[in-house]
Design an enzyme around this catalytic site. Structure first.
Site, PDB file in Angstrom:
ATOM      1  N   ASP A 297       0.857  -1.191   0.000  1.00 32.27           N
ATOM      2  CA  ASP A 297       0.000   0.000   0.000  1.00 32.27           C
ATOM      3  C   ASP A 297       0.888   1.234   0.000  1.00 32.27           C
ATOM      4  OD1 ASP A 297      -2.247   1.780   0.295  1.00 32.27           O
ATOM      5  OD2 ASP A 297      -3.329   0.135   1.264  1.00 32.27           O
ATOM      6  N   GLY A 323       4.264   1.509  -1.884  1.00 33.13           N
ATOM      7  CA  GLY A 323       4.324   1.770  -3.318  1.00 33.13           C
ATOM      8  C   GLY A 323       2.982   2.219  -3.859  1.00 33.13           C
ATOM      9  N   ASP A 324       2.898   2.303  -5.197  1.00 33.88           N
ATOM     10  CA  ASP A 324       1.706   2.785  -5.889  1.00 33.88           C
ATOM     11  C   ASP A 324       1.226   1.705  -6.840  1.00 33.88           C
ATOM     12  OD1 ASP A 324      -0.205   4.019  -7.424  1.00 33.88           O
ATOM     13  OD2 ASP A 324       0.991   5.799  -7.890  1.00 33.88           O
ATOM     14  N   PHE A 325       0.039   1.167  -6.575  1.00 39.26           N
ATOM     15  CA  PHE A 325      -0.424   0.047  -7.392  1.00 39.26           C
ATOM     16  C   PHE A 325      -0.826   0.443  -8.809  1.00 39.26           C
ATOM     17  CE2 PHE A 325      -4.949   0.259  -5.316  1.00 39.26           C
ATOM     18  CZ  PHE A 325      -5.198   1.454  -5.978  1.00 39.26           C
ATOM     19  N   HIS A 343     -13.927  -1.143  -6.896  1.00 34.38           N
ATOM     20  CA  HIS A 343     -15.127  -0.276  -6.858  1.00 34.38           C
ATOM     21  C   HIS A 343     -14.768   1.190  -6.618  1.00 34.38           C
ATOM     22  CE1 HIS A 343     -16.105  -0.365  -2.221  1.00 34.38           C
ATOM     23  NE2 HIS A 343     -14.830  -0.122  -2.455  1.00 34.38           N
TER      24      HIS A 343
END
Length: 437
Positions: A297, A323-325, A343
């Site tokens: 995350d 990190g950045d998904f 969602h």
């Protein structure tokens, strides 16, 4: 009076007297008005008391609003003109069928509507109870209104009135002069739904106040109400972020059902993508003691998750990665989790997230998605309301049907192979790389 009618655009009309004696001129004039002039027949009649032979009047109307053009026009013809019958038939044909009048709302319908319209009062009463910690105080022991006012530094009279309102909602009950929690009220305790009440009665309450603006313009209601997109706002307001993450964890009573619905015992490593504070991953690690976990995350969230995992003694089995998904996810996992992530995003961002997972996954890996699908058979579901909630409180967020998830996954290179229900209308969707097993 005429000037006032014109200024207000009220029933502006002209009356034209037909004085020619040539035959068919009235008919030609009528055809001119209903043809090129675009007017519609609007009734008429014959008054035998006007003039020596009486007078026929033919009415016309128009929806035009151009300056100087009448809404209504009258043709006045001396005598009983034979066009009247034709004109009246045309009038009836041009009028829409009158709908049957709606029956008056009964008392039960009116009461139900009042209950719905005052839902905001309920939300704020519950939020106030959560802010004051009423659930925690009454869980320790019943108390009077005065005692609760002292414990919470509240106004005794107004607190008493709010408690009486909460009693009507079955959140508390009155035993003599004391208040006690009901089973429903137990959910407002810390660790249960207290942070959910604070969130829904706090920033989400404010964002829903801009729903009408959002529906009219398509703009995000949260950003309109609070000045920043949702996740940017949380990044700049750490206290609200703590309430948000507390609410996400508290509203996840169904997490315990995921390890029962999906067998993780044969997975070497489970990667929880955007796993928040690791609430779901902790359930899985406890249910399958032989596996390892990776929680991925944003760095600030990952730091908080590390503390929670350490409390449960799971850090020796779980790596925490920041990190950045939307850019990449950790590679080499056997199971990838996306719990209540898709969602939050529109299809374009979902495909980007799914593509990053697909690149990181071995061909033998599984993708496990936890969401609240919208039923297509009319079955009542929390997903219907949550779909509006996602539109209000996310940029492009939405709930989706099973088939919409299937199409997203297919586009990203996955096959949806299994769907299993959880509590609170949630579901676990399992997908594998296309062509895999």
């Amino acid at each position: 009076m005429l000037d006032d009618e014109r200024r207000a655009d009220h029933q502006t009309h002209f009356a034209l007297a037909v004085v020619t004696s040539e035959p068919h001129n009235t008919e030609r004039l009528r055809e001119l008005l209903t043809g090129p002039a675009g007017m519609t027949p609007d009734g008429g009649g014959f008054n035998p008391h006007e003039g020596p032979a009486g007078r026929t009047v033919l009415y016309f109307r128009t929806g035009g609003t151009a300056k100087g053009w009448p809404r209504r026009l009258e043709l006045l013809v001396d005598g009983h003109d034979e066009l009247l019958a034709t004109h009246l038939r045309s009038t009836e044909a041009s009028r829409p069928a009158r709908p049957l009048p709606e029956p008056p709302a009964g008392e039960e319908a009116t009461r139900r509507m009042f209950e719905m319209l005052t839902g905001a009062w309920t939300t704020q009463a519950l939020c106030t109870a959560a802010e004051l910690g009423i659930g925690d105080h009454l869980y320790s022991q019943p108390a009077t209104s005065a005692e609760l006012a002292m414990l919470t530094n509240a106004d005794p009279d107004l607190l008493h009135r709010v408690l009486r309102y909460l009693a009507s909602l079955d959140v508390v009950r009155r035993d003599g002069e004391q208040w006690a929690l009901t089973g429903l009220g137990m959910t407002l305790r810390t660790g249960a739904l207290r942070d959910v009440a604070r969130l829904y009665g706090g920033i989400f309450y404010r964002s829903f106040g801009s729903l009408a603006h959002s529906v009219r313009t398509g703009e995000n209601a949260f950003a309109h109400a609070l000045g920043l997109p949702p996740f940017d706002y949380l990044n700049e307001h750490p206290e609200q972020a703590r309430v948000f993450h507390g609410a996400m964890a508290a509203g996840s009573s169904w997490f315990s059902g995921v390890p029962r619905a999906i067998d993780f015992t044969d997975a070497g490593t489970v990667v929880d993508v955007a796993g928040g504070h690791g609430d779901l991953l902790r359930h899985i690690l406890k249910a399958a003691p032989a596996i390892r976990g990776v929680l991925f995350d944003q760095p600030a969230v990952a730091d908080a998750a590390r503390e929670e995992l350490e409390k449960d003694g799971l850090l020796d089995r779980c790596e925490v990665v920041g990190g950045d998904f939307t850019e990449r996810v950790p590679e080499g996992g056997d199971v990838y989790l996306l719990s209540r992530i898709l969602h939050d995003w529109d299809d374009e961002h979902c495909l980007k997230i799914l593509a990053n997972c697909r690149r990181a996954m071995p061909e033998t890996a599984r993708l496990v998605i936890v969401e609240r699908p919208i039923p297509t058979d009319g079955t009542p579901s929390l997903a219907i309301a949550w779909d509006v909630h996602m539109a209000v409180n996310n940029l492009g967020g939405r709930e989706r049907t099973d088939e919409e998830y299937r199409r997203l996954l297919r586009t990203a290179g996955f096959d949806l192979v299994d769907i299993r229900p959880l509590t609170l209308d949630m579901a676990v969707l399992t997908a594998v790389p296309a062509g895999g097993s």
